[in-house]
Write an enzyme that holds these catalytic residues in place. Structure first.
Site, PDB file in Angstrom:
ATOM      1  N   GLY A   1       0.707  -1.684  -0.346  1.00 36.79           N
ATOM      2  CA  GLY A   1      -0.320   0.198   0.000  1.00 36.79           C
ATOM      3  C   GLY A   1       0.606   0.958   0.141  1.00 36.79           C
ATOM      4  NE  ARG A   2      -0.045   6.394  -1.543  1.00 34.54           N
ATOM      5  CZ  ARG A   2      -0.842   7.365  -1.916  1.00 34.54           C
ATOM      6  NH1 ARG A   2      -1.988   7.352  -2.200  1.00 34.54           N
ATOM      7  NH2 ARG A   2       0.273   8.920  -2.058  1.00 34.54           N
TER       8      ARG A   2
ATOM      9  CD  GLU B   1       3.958   6.347  -1.536  1.00 27.12           C
ATOM     10  OE1 GLU B   1       3.639   7.721  -1.362  1.00 27.12           O
ATOM     11  OE2 GLU B   1       2.967   5.850  -2.498  1.00 27.12           O
TER      12      GLU B   1
ATOM     13  CB  CYS C   1       2.158  -4.920  -2.719  1.00 17.58           C
ATOM     14  SG  CYS C   1       1.423  -3.614  -3.341  1.00 17.58           S
ATOM     15  CG  HIS C   2       3.696   0.112  -3.383  1.00 18.23           C
ATOM     16  ND1 HIS C   2       2.770  -0.169  -3.937  1.00 18.23           N
ATOM     17  CD2 HIS C   2       4.207   0.745  -4.443  1.00 18.23           C
ATOM     18  CE1 HIS C   2       2.595  -0.172  -5.269  1.00 18.23           C
ATOM     19  NE2 HIS C   2       3.025   0.935  -5.166  1.00 18.23           N
TER      20      HIS C   2
ATOM     21  CE1 TYR D   1       0.459  -3.493  -8.594  1.00 17.62           C
ATOM     22  CE2 TYR D   1       1.219  -1.215  -9.365  1.00 17.62           C
ATOM     23  CZ  TYR D   1      -0.100  -2.066  -9.423  1.00 17.62           C
ATOM     24  OH  TYR D   1      -0.774  -1.814 -10.354  1.00 17.62           O
TER      25      TYR D   1
END
Length: 185
Positions: A87-88, A91, A117-118, A137
Site C-alpha cells: 500500500g502507501r 513510501e 506489493c509495495h 507490485y
C-alpha cells in the site's frame, strides 16, 4: 510460540494488512502489529486497492486498523519472523531509520521475512535485496532491479521464496505467500 512482527502504517493496503494479520493469528501465531510513533490501541487508516481495468490500481479509503503493540522498544531479536504489507505506507516507512534497522536485524539473523506489493520498497531501502529473487507490485520493478535484486513478474496470485524471503505482487497472492511464509517457520 512463533512471534511475528508486522510493521505497518497509515494507508497500508487494507487486505494486505488485515488478512495476513488475522490468518496468522488464526493459525496460532502471535502477531504484533506496530507503527512508528504509535502505541498499542491506536488506529491507523487503511486503503483498499483494486484492479478494475485501469492502467493502475484504484484506491479507496479502507477500514481503521487497531495496533496491538508499541513501536518504541521493538527489537528484531524478540521475534521469529517479519511481515511487511504494501500500500502507501512503505513510501514513508522506508525513510524511518528504526524500521530499516529492524529489517536488517531479521536478515542478518536469517529469520523468515514476507513482504507484498509495495512492501519490498522497505527491503530495498534497507539494502537487503542484493542478489535476491523478488516480486513486488509491477510499478516497483525498477526499484527492485536498482537494489540488485532479480525481479520476477508473477501472476497476481503467486509468490516467490528465495531463502528466508517470501515476496508477492499483490493481495490476491495471500494464499501462496502465507503458505510459503509459514513453511519457513
Amino acid at each position: 510460540m512463533t512471534r511475528v512482527l508486522m510493521v505497518t502504517g497509515d494507508f497500508v493496503e487494507d487486505y494486505e494488512n488485515m488478512v495476513p494479520f488475522q490468518a496468522l493469528l488464526a493459525m496460532g501465531y502471535e502477531v504484533d502489529a506496530v507503527c512508528p510513533d504509535r502505541v498499542a490501541g491506536e488506529v491507523i487508516p487503511t486503503s483498499i486497492h483494486d484492479f478494475e481495468g485501469d492502467q493502475t490500481y484504484t484506491e479507496k479509503r479502507g477500514h481503521n486498523f487497531q495496533l496491538n503493540a508499541d513501536f518504541e522498544g521493538v527489537n528484531s531479536s524478540d521475534y521469529d519472523a517479519l511481515y511487511i504489507p504494501g500500500g502507501r505506507a512503505p513510501e514513508y516507512l522506508r525513510l524511518n531509520p528504526k524500521v530499516l534497522e529492524l529489517v536488517r536485524g531479521f536478515f542478518s539473523a536469517n529469520k523468515p521475512v514476507a513482504s507484498i506489493c509495495h512492501g519490498p520498497q522497505i527491503l530495498s531501502a534497507a539494502g537487503v535485496l542484493e542478489g535476491r529473487t523478488v516480486s513486488a507490485y509491477p510499478a516497483c520493478e525498477p526499484e527492485m532491479r536498482q537494489s540488485g535484486a532479480e525481479y520476477v513478474c508473477l501472476a497476481v496470485d503467486q509468490a516467490v521464496t528465495d531463502g528466508n524471503l517470501v515476496t508477492a505482487p499483490a493481495w490476491p497472492a495471500h494464499p501462496a505467500m502465507l503458505k510459503q511464509f509459514v513453511a519457513l517457520f
